[in-house]
Scaffold this active site. Structure first.
Site: not given
Length: 507
Positions: A281, A355
């Site tokens: 990130k 996920r």
């Protein structure tokens, strides 16, 4: 916090401070009218002279209250009567208790139950009053060398008009107090730094919750050896670049008369810090990635609320926890991982790790033969683009379950918005090299994330709450919000009511 409910004349209640809501149109509410009569029109004169402007959220402390049992009055503006809805009442409550929390007061009384808010009943108004009091008194200062004095409020008396209202108020206040405590726990877990709140720390917190539950909560912790033996490779893959070992945490509450009754299961994403992994990130704002376990935190908070309310249903909380870090052992874009379900997943971006831990957890809970499964996750930035910071995203493979969650959110005023989970979106997950890819590109990112999860939740009614936009705030008020504990608690209470109506009567 104690929350007695009384039907006495508000002018006679002995308390350190009496909180009095006032509309802008000058017509006093019943409790305020009685106070005005007993104090030689103290409130009316303040309004007539313009000394107090009852605009929404405006507060004024009156340090002396001649003719009244209360030592002080705190007036809080409700704004215009015609515009007074749920949001307006909650804003007034937050303003009132925000002011109370700054004062050296141990006990206060409040008259918010006579504020007309659409079709909301006394129980609802009592509930949100207690929730607001807990919200205002919450502090996270354990890392402050010189913390500010903590709020002293320990007793909040609710004043109501009659005994029928008293029974409703007691019920609502009990729920509000329990939700308030659950929200506080959720906020604290979310606010803790990543070097403290690790997967092992969360496992310890589950055991601590069980230790204080007098046998009402059973906890099982699956460490990495157990996860490897199980075949939970997707969960393990996310954490393999971190020095912190991953955990799957299972908390079982069996409140139904039949311990084998199908449970309602909450599954929380518990990424205790998300650097993005190899798909790193940007540095700006990365500190907020400690909040990437707020889904897990909400499961802890809801389980705490469940332990306080003891609903007669079975509830299981499951937390899939890992730390996502870059390392020589970390998963890479292009890697293929075999999940607990047996599906092979192509990793295209290691920053879509939530996920992956959730898919194995969703496969794991199938063994409980659940009545429903709701997963909660700070899953996609796309949810923030679509819904901002007011509504949580809701997707489901069962329309009845989706409607139940929407209704619970409206009731608790912790709202969600239903997004489609149509088959047409599933093709975005097609892969040339594996059974499926774990991301589907930029279009409909929140929906395709749920499409991925749906592949692992096809054996039971399932819903997904994307709380990326609602789990925490940035800026000057940076911190975890505690959502969606209110929604989840109401959903479970509604299932208790539903179960009571369908169970056979015993003669």
């Amino acid at each position: 916090m104690e929350f007695p409910v009384l039907t006495v004349n508000p002018a006679k209640i002995e308390t350190a401070c009496l909180v009095v809501p006032v509309f802008k149109d000058g017509d006093l509410l019943p409790a305020a009218d009685k106070l005005d009569d007993a104090s030689e029109r103290l409130i009316g004169q303040l309004l007539d002279r313009g000394d107090f402007e009852p605009s929404l959220g405006n507060v004024q402390l009156i340090p002396f209250a001649p003719g009244l049992g209360a030592e002080r009055l705190l007036l809080v503006g409700l704004g215009e009567r015609a515009k007074c809805g749920e949001s307006q009442l909650i804003k007034a409550l937050d303003a009132a208790f925000g002011a109370i929390a700054k004062l050296p007061l141990d006990d206060v009384a409040a008259t918010f139950t006579d504020v007309p808010v659409g079709e909301r009943d006394t129980a609802w108004k009592a509930r949100v009053t207690l929730e607001a009091a807990h919200r205002a008194c919450y502090r996270f200062d354990e890392f402050k060398s010189e913390p500010a004095p903590a709020p002293r409020l320990s007793s909040l008396t609710l004043l109501v008009g009659d005994e029928d209202q008293a029974a409703q108020a007691e019920l609502g206040a009990r729920v509000g107090a329990a939700v308030g405590e659950g929200v506080s726990l959720t906020r604290t877990l979310g606010n803790l730094p990543g070097n403290v709140c690790t997967p092992r720390y969360l496992a310890d917190q589950a055991q601590r919750l069980a230790d204080g539950a007098d046998g009402a909560l059973n906890v099982e912790i699956l460490d990495e050896d157990a996860l490897e033996a199980l075949g939970a490779n997707a969960l393990l893959a996310v954490g393999q670049g971190s020095a912190e070992p991953s955990r799957l945490i299972v908390m079982e509450y069996r409140g139904a008369e039949d311990p084998e009754e199908a449970p309602h299961i909450l599954v929380g994403k518990g990424i205790t810090f998300d650097s993005g992994g190899i798909s790193l990130k940007p540095g700006a704002g990365m500190d907020e990635m400690k909040f990437d376990m707020c889904g897990a935190a909400s499961v802890f908070g809801t389980m705490k609320t469940v332990l306080g309310l003891k609903p007669r249903i079975n509830v299981i909380g499951v937390v899939a926890s890992a730390e996502n870090m870059p390392d020589g052992r970390a998963i890479k874009p292009g890697d293929i991982v075999k999940t607990l379900k047996g599906l092979n997943v192509e990793i295209l971006n290691t920053d879509a790790e939530g996920r992956m831990v959730l898919c194995d957890a969703l496969s794991y809970v199938e063994r409980f033969k659940p009545a429903s499964v709701v997963d909660i996750a700070t899953l996609t930035g796309a949810a923030i683009i679509a819904l901002g910071h007011h509504a949580s995203g809701l997707l489901s493979n069962d329309d009845d379950l989706a409607l139940d969650l929407l209704d619970a959110g409206e009731n608790a005023w912790d709202r969600a918005w239903h997004l489609p989970l149509w088959d047409e979106y599933q093709s975005q997950l097609d892969s040339n090299f594996a059974d499926l890819a774990h991301i589907g590109g930029r279009p409909a990112g929140t929906i395709t994330a749920a499409c991925f999860l749906s592949r692992f939740a096809d054996a039971y009614p399932w819903a997904h709450l994307d709380i990326a936009g609602t789990a925490w705030a940035s800026g000057d008020k940076k911190g975890a919000s505690g959502r969606p504990v209110g929604l989840l608690t109401q959903y479970l209470l509604d299932r208790e009511t539903e179960a009571a109506e369908t169970r056979p009567s015993v003669e």
